[in-house]
Scaffold this motif. Structure first.
Motif, PDB file in Angstrom:
ATOM      1  N   ARG A  10      -8.646 -17.326 -14.198  1.00  0.00           N
ATOM      2  CA  ARG A  10      -9.266 -16.341 -13.320  1.00  0.00           C
ATOM      3  C   ARG A  10     -10.122 -17.097 -12.318  1.00  0.00           C
ATOM      4  NH1 ARG A  10     -12.053 -12.720 -17.868  1.00  0.00           N
ATOM      5  NH2 ARG A  10     -12.826 -14.809 -18.309  1.00  0.00           N
ATOM      6  N   VAL A  11      -9.620 -17.237 -11.109  1.00  0.00           N
ATOM      7  CA  VAL A  11     -10.347 -17.953 -10.069  1.00  0.00           C
ATOM      8  C   VAL A  11     -10.818 -16.939  -9.050  1.00  0.00           C
ATOM      9  CG1 VAL A  11     -10.253 -19.734  -8.316  1.00  0.00           C
ATOM     10  CG2 VAL A  11      -8.961 -20.016 -10.435  1.00  0.00           C
ATOM     11  N   GLY A  47      -8.352 -22.409 -18.026  1.00  0.00           N
ATOM     12  CA  GLY A  47      -7.931 -21.803 -16.769  1.00  0.00           C
ATOM     13  C   GLY A  47      -9.044 -21.054 -16.073  1.00  0.00           C
ATOM     14  N   ASP A  48     -10.100 -20.680 -16.814  1.00  0.00           N
ATOM     15  CA  ASP A  48     -11.225 -19.991 -16.195  1.00  0.00           C
ATOM     16  C   ASP A  48     -12.071 -20.975 -15.392  1.00  0.00           C
ATOM     17  OD1 ASP A  48     -10.488 -17.557 -17.187  1.00  0.00           O
ATOM     18  OD2 ASP A  48     -11.836 -17.618 -18.903  1.00  0.00           O
ATOM     19  N   THR A  63     -12.978 -26.213 -13.486  1.00  0.00           N
ATOM     20  CA  THR A  63     -12.026 -25.409 -14.236  1.00  0.00           C
ATOM     21  C   THR A  63     -12.028 -25.853 -15.697  1.00  0.00           C
ATOM     22  OG1 THR A  63     -10.608 -25.132 -12.299  1.00  0.00           O
ATOM     23  CG2 THR A  63      -9.612 -24.708 -14.450  1.00  0.00           C
ATOM     24  N   LEU A  64     -12.097 -24.890 -16.595  1.00  0.00           N
ATOM     25  CA  LEU A  64     -12.040 -25.180 -18.022  1.00  0.00           C
ATOM     26  C   LEU A  64     -10.606 -25.560 -18.379  1.00  0.00           C
ATOM     27  CD1 LEU A  64     -13.473 -25.213 -20.755  1.00  0.00           C
ATOM     28  CD2 LEU A  64     -12.991 -22.765 -20.950  1.00  0.00           C
ATOM     29  N   ALA A  65     -10.400 -26.836 -18.719  1.00  0.00           N
ATOM     30  CA  ALA A  65      -9.056 -27.335 -19.012  1.00  0.00           C
ATOM     31  C   ALA A  65      -8.714 -27.228 -20.485  1.00  0.00           C
ATOM     32  CB  ALA A  65      -8.924 -28.791 -18.553  1.00  0.00           C
ATOM     33  N   VAL A  73     -13.374 -29.434 -22.187  1.00  0.00           N
ATOM     34  CA  VAL A  73     -13.054 -30.371 -21.116  1.00  0.00           C
ATOM     35  C   VAL A  73     -12.967 -29.593 -19.813  1.00  0.00           C
ATOM     36  CG1 VAL A  73     -11.392 -32.043 -20.226  1.00  0.00           C
ATOM     37  CG2 VAL A  73     -11.783 -31.871 -22.692  1.00  0.00           C
ATOM     38  N   LEU A  74     -13.717 -30.078 -18.817  1.00  0.00           N
ATOM     39  CA  LEU A  74     -13.739 -29.452 -17.495  1.00  0.00           C
ATOM     40  C   LEU A  74     -13.161 -30.406 -16.463  1.00  0.00           C
ATOM     41  CD1 LEU A  74     -17.419 -28.120 -17.589  1.00  0.00           C
ATOM     42  CD2 LEU A  74     -15.359 -26.806 -18.097  1.00  0.00           C
ATOM     43  N   THR A  75     -12.462 -29.864 -15.481  1.00  0.00           N
ATOM     44  CA  THR A  75     -11.997 -30.673 -14.347  1.00  0.00           C
ATOM     45  C   THR A  75     -12.754 -30.239 -13.105  1.00  0.00           C
ATOM     46  OG1 THR A  75     -10.176 -29.131 -13.943  1.00  0.00           O
ATOM     47  CG2 THR A  75      -9.713 -31.047 -15.328  1.00  0.00           C
TER      48      THR A  75
END
Length: 244
Positions: A10-11, A47-48, A63-65, A73-75
């Motif tokens: 959800r972006v 994906g959030d 983004t929460l990977a 893990v976040l990108t």
């Protein structure tokens, strides 16, 4: 493929609602179990999108990977600019107070934009020192208040020093009942600004005189006598009301 299939990400077109403190902004950021549990509570999933900030003024989308019980893990995504900070650093010099009143002061001061809080030992203070655990707790209060108020800076709360040893930066204002000057008459945002407030019994005349001799301006907060935990908020609020 049905409407419920595919990535859940959800972006939002605007800024993400949830903010997380990280040690540093990096292409990949790994958070520990505590933060992972917090993300589970928020019901976030891979994906959030969230916002991350490092407490030093830098903020970005992320983004929460990955997310499991032990880590997240976040990108890193696009930087976020326009964080609301004062034009020059603002320091609060606050006298030590009894009980948990300092937590309220630190929380409000963070929301009102201070760059740091210097705790002070003053002549009439009932408290002469605080332990490392309480100082750590006050810094956690500042971190949470920074996150809540959407600041990208976390102001440090510094260990107490005697008022006489405090070296305030830039223009200095001292809250003092009966003073002739009002905040709006003396504040000039051409340099760092320091505001000083006293304990339950107030600053002594000798303390105010010594500060004035060093260039400080004594200012009134109105005709009423404010509680020691209210005065810092009133003084910082008056400065914020000037539009800075």
């Amino acid at each position: 493929m049905g409407a419920g299939d595919g990535p859940r990400g959800r972006v939002s077109a605007g800024l993400p609602r949830h903010r997380l403190r990280v040690t540093a902004l990096a292409p990949t950021m790994v958070l520990g179990p505590g933060e992972a549990r917090h993300l589970h509570v928020l019901r976030l999933r891979p994906g959030d999108e969230v916002r991350v900030f490092d407490g030093q003024g830098h903020e970005a989308r992320a983004t929460l990977a990955e997310l499991d019980e032990g880590r997240a893990v976040l990108t890193l995504g696009e930087p976020v600019s326009g964080a609301a900070e004062t034009p020059f650093p603002l320091t609060l010099g606050a006298a030590l107070l009894k009980g948990d009143k300092l937590s309220d002061v630190v929380r409000a001061a963070t929301e009102l934009g201070v760059a740091q809080v210097q705790l002070l030992v003053t002549a009439r203070a009932d408290v002469r020192d605080i332990g490392p655990q309480k100082l750590e707790r006050l810094n956690r209060v500042a971190q949470e208040a920074s996150k809540q108020s959407r600041r990208a800076v976390v102001p440090p709360v510094l260990a107490p020093v005697p008022l006489a040893a405090f070296q305030p930066a830039g223009q200095v204002l001292v809250a003092q009942p009966g003073a002739a000057a009002r905040v709006a008459e003396v504040v000039a945002w051409h340099a760092p600004l320091t505001v000083i407030t006293g304990p339950e019994g107030g600053l002594t005349e000798a303390e105010v005189t010594a500060l004035s001799a060093r260039g400080a301006h004594a200012v009134t907060l109105g005709p009423r006598i404010l509680r020691a935990e209210t005065a810092p908020v009133a003084l910082l609020g008056a400065i914020a009301a000037l539009g800075q």
